[in-house]
Design an enzyme around this catalytic site. Structure first.
Site, PDB file in Angstrom:
ATOM      1  N   TRP A 126       0.863  -1.123   0.052  1.00 10.98           N
ATOM      2  CA  TRP A 126      -0.044  -0.035   0.198  1.00 10.98           C
ATOM      3  C   TRP A 126       0.723   1.369   0.065  1.00 10.98           C
ATOM      4  O   TRP A 126       1.843   1.408   0.814  1.00 10.98           O
ATOM      5  CB  TRP A 126      -0.749   0.139   1.327  1.00 10.98           C
ATOM      6  CG  TRP A 126      -1.952   1.036   1.522  1.00 10.98           C
ATOM      7  CD1 TRP A 126      -2.626   1.834   0.489  1.00 10.98           C
ATOM      8  CD2 TRP A 126      -2.145   1.932   2.557  1.00 10.98           C
ATOM      9  NE1 TRP A 126      -3.398   2.731   1.006  1.00 10.98           N
ATOM     10  CE2 TRP A 126      -3.076   2.579   2.180  1.00 10.98           C
ATOM     11  CE3 TRP A 126      -1.657   1.864   3.995  1.00 10.98           C
ATOM     12  CZ2 TRP A 126      -3.408   3.805   3.365  1.00 10.98           C
ATOM     13  CZ3 TRP A 126      -1.965   2.527   4.773  1.00 10.98           C
ATOM     14  CH2 TRP A 126      -3.120   3.466   4.552  1.00 10.98           C
ATOM     15  N   ASP A 207      -0.405  -5.582   9.195  1.00 11.28           N
ATOM     16  CA  ASP A 207      -1.673  -4.969   8.547  1.00 11.28           C
ATOM     17  C   ASP A 207      -2.853  -5.695   8.238  1.00 11.28           C
ATOM     18  O   ASP A 207      -2.848  -6.454   7.243  1.00 11.28           O
ATOM     19  CB  ASP A 207      -1.207  -3.863   7.359  1.00 11.28           C
ATOM     20  CG  ASP A 207      -1.982  -2.817   7.046  1.00 11.28           C
ATOM     21  OD1 ASP A 207      -3.373  -2.968   7.584  1.00 11.28           O
ATOM     22  OD2 ASP A 207      -1.722  -1.885   6.296  1.00 11.28           O
ATOM     23  N   ALA A 209      -6.372  -5.219   7.264  1.00  3.63           N
ATOM     24  CA  ALA A 209      -7.518  -3.987   6.656  1.00  3.63           C
ATOM     25  C   ALA A 209      -8.771  -4.782   6.122  1.00  3.63           C
ATOM     26  O   ALA A 209      -9.673  -4.018   5.985  1.00  3.63           O
ATOM     27  CB  ALA A 209      -6.835  -3.137   5.999  1.00  3.63           C
ATOM     28  N   LYS A 242     -13.388  -1.116   6.225  1.00  4.68           N
ATOM     29  CA  LYS A 242     -13.911  -2.002   5.132  1.00  4.68           C
ATOM     30  C   LYS A 242     -15.096  -2.971   5.585  1.00  4.68           C
ATOM     31  O   LYS A 242     -16.262  -2.901   5.241  1.00  4.68           O
ATOM     32  CB  LYS A 242     -12.923  -2.795   4.380  1.00  4.68           C
ATOM     33  CG  LYS A 242     -11.732  -2.052   4.192  1.00  4.68           C
ATOM     34  CD  LYS A 242     -11.887  -0.769   3.126  1.00  4.68           C
ATOM     35  CE  LYS A 242     -11.065  -0.145   2.449  1.00  4.68           C
ATOM     36  NZ  LYS A 242      -9.873   0.380   3.465  1.00  4.68           N
TER      37      LYS A 242
END
Length: 393
Positions: A126, A207, A209, A242
């Protein structure tokens, strides 16, 4: 003083959003911005979120500050969702301003603990990971991750590169639904990564997400749980943007698993201190929505059902796009789209081909050819497939 400031490079994704808005062509398709959209092109408010907000509105009697670390109920509920059997004797946590805030606080915490560290980060990753580290002045090196030929993971390259991480370095890993590629490690490969980290003493920063967007809420947590149960120190940055659809509420959490209770207490104090120095008290509304849902059986069940519907929609779009491209190309070279998971896939197109999609077909992708599957619907899939073939991808 202010006239001495230097111009900052614009965020490429935000630039793409503005370019898309300025395009007056009918039928334009936005596959750049990383938000989920339903078949009508709307990012919906989930049913359980609406119900939780109503309950909060009716029952909340104060808007006073919460604690520096955030509400304990939220932190506990999130730890259970991510880790399952929570190792309470090792776990420290703080609520953060979104998943991005969790990443930033994790890197600050790591630097406090080891000022000489290097961060090892996937190539690609990212883009904001790199931007944050550059702004902080943190040294980082990239490890091989994506194989452009197969559109899968270059696992041999990854293993060789992360083995170079030293004791106390950070290795940044995507827990599931790799952004921007959509290519993920298998459980067996995760075990090999764990063995490498155990040998080197490097600390993983996971991470997470997109839990629930890949293979399911529980399945998407397996890798994180494997790492957490196998290594003495682990940092986890999780986002609710999300899977709860509360992007604008900026709801995240940083969890630190320490080797023992004393190290956990030190971590908890340092993380609360970092919150105080950065934004003092973390935002509460999104966190309260999440804890309300996760601690109520009916709301949690409805949320999990809707989340599964979202996941199923994206899988269906992947299947449809791969099938369309198989028919148009007369080959299986795009079948990687079916194998990838989460919101994104990287097509492996050149910047010139991405520009051709934009100029000829009003289809907007990020320059590295990251495709947001959730930006499609059943009607736009054939349009994209034809444009991909016409662009020579």
């Amino acid at each position: 003083m202010l006239s001495n400031l230097k111009p900052q490079a614009a965020d490429k994704i935000l630039m793409l959003i503005e370019e898309f808005k300025a395009d007056t062509r009918q039928g334009k398709i936005d596959l750049g911005v990383g938000v989920y959209k339903d078949p009508q092109g709307v990012t919906p408010v989930m049913r359980a979120v609406k119900a939780a907000e109503q309950r909060i509105w009716e029952s909340q009697t104060s808007k006073a500050y919460t604690g520096l670390a955030g509400e304990p109920e939220y932190r506990s509920a999130m730890a259970e969702m991510v880790l399952g059997d929570v190792p309470a004797d090792r776990l420290a946590s703080v609520a953060t301003v979104g998943g991005t805030g969790a990443i930033r606080q994790a890197l600050e915490l790591a630097r406090m603990a080891n000022p000489g560290l290097t961060v090892h980060v996937a190539d690609p990753t990212w883009p904001n990971h790199l931007s944050i580290m550059k702004f902080m002045g943190l040294p980082f090196v990239e490890y091989r991750y994506f194989d452009a030929a197969s559109r899968g993971v270059d696992f041999d390259g990854m293993k060789q590169d992360i083995a170079r991480a030293g004791k106390g370095d950070i290795v940044l890993l995507h827990g599931c639904c790799h952004n921007p590629t959509g290519a993920n490690l298998t459980q067996e490969q995760w075990q090999e990564v764990i063995a490498i980290l155990a040998k080197s003493g490097a600390v993983p920063l996971i991470d997470l997400a997109y839990q629930g967007f890949g293979d399911g809420l529980e399945a998407d947590a397996v890798a994180t749980r494997l790492v957490a149960g196998s290594l003495p120190e682990v940092l986890i940055a999780a986002s609710c943007s999300k899977n709860f659809g509360i992007y604008r509420e900026r709801t995240g959490i940083l969890m630190a698993l320490a080797e023992n209770g004393a190290a956990r207490d030190l971590s908890q104090g340092a993380m609360a201190f970092l919150n105080r120095q950065t934004y003092s008290f973390p935002p509460d509304h999104g966190a309260r929505i999440v804890s309300t849902i996760l601690t109520d059986a009916a709301l949690r069940a409805d949320w999990a059902t809707e989340l599964e519907e979202v996941r199923g929609t994206m899988l269906g779009l992947r299947d449809q796009l791969a099938a369309e491209l198989r028919e148009l190309s007369g080959s299986d070279r795009f079948d990687f789209i079916q194998r990838h998971r989460g919101m994104f896939s990287r097509l492996g197109a050149t910047p010139e081909q991405v520009a051709k999609l934009r100029s000829d077909a009003a289809i907007y992708l990020v320059g590295d050819s990251r495709l947001n599957i959730a930006g499609l619907n059943r009607d736009t899939v054939p349009v994209l497939a034809r444009a991909i073939i016409d662009a020579g991808i």
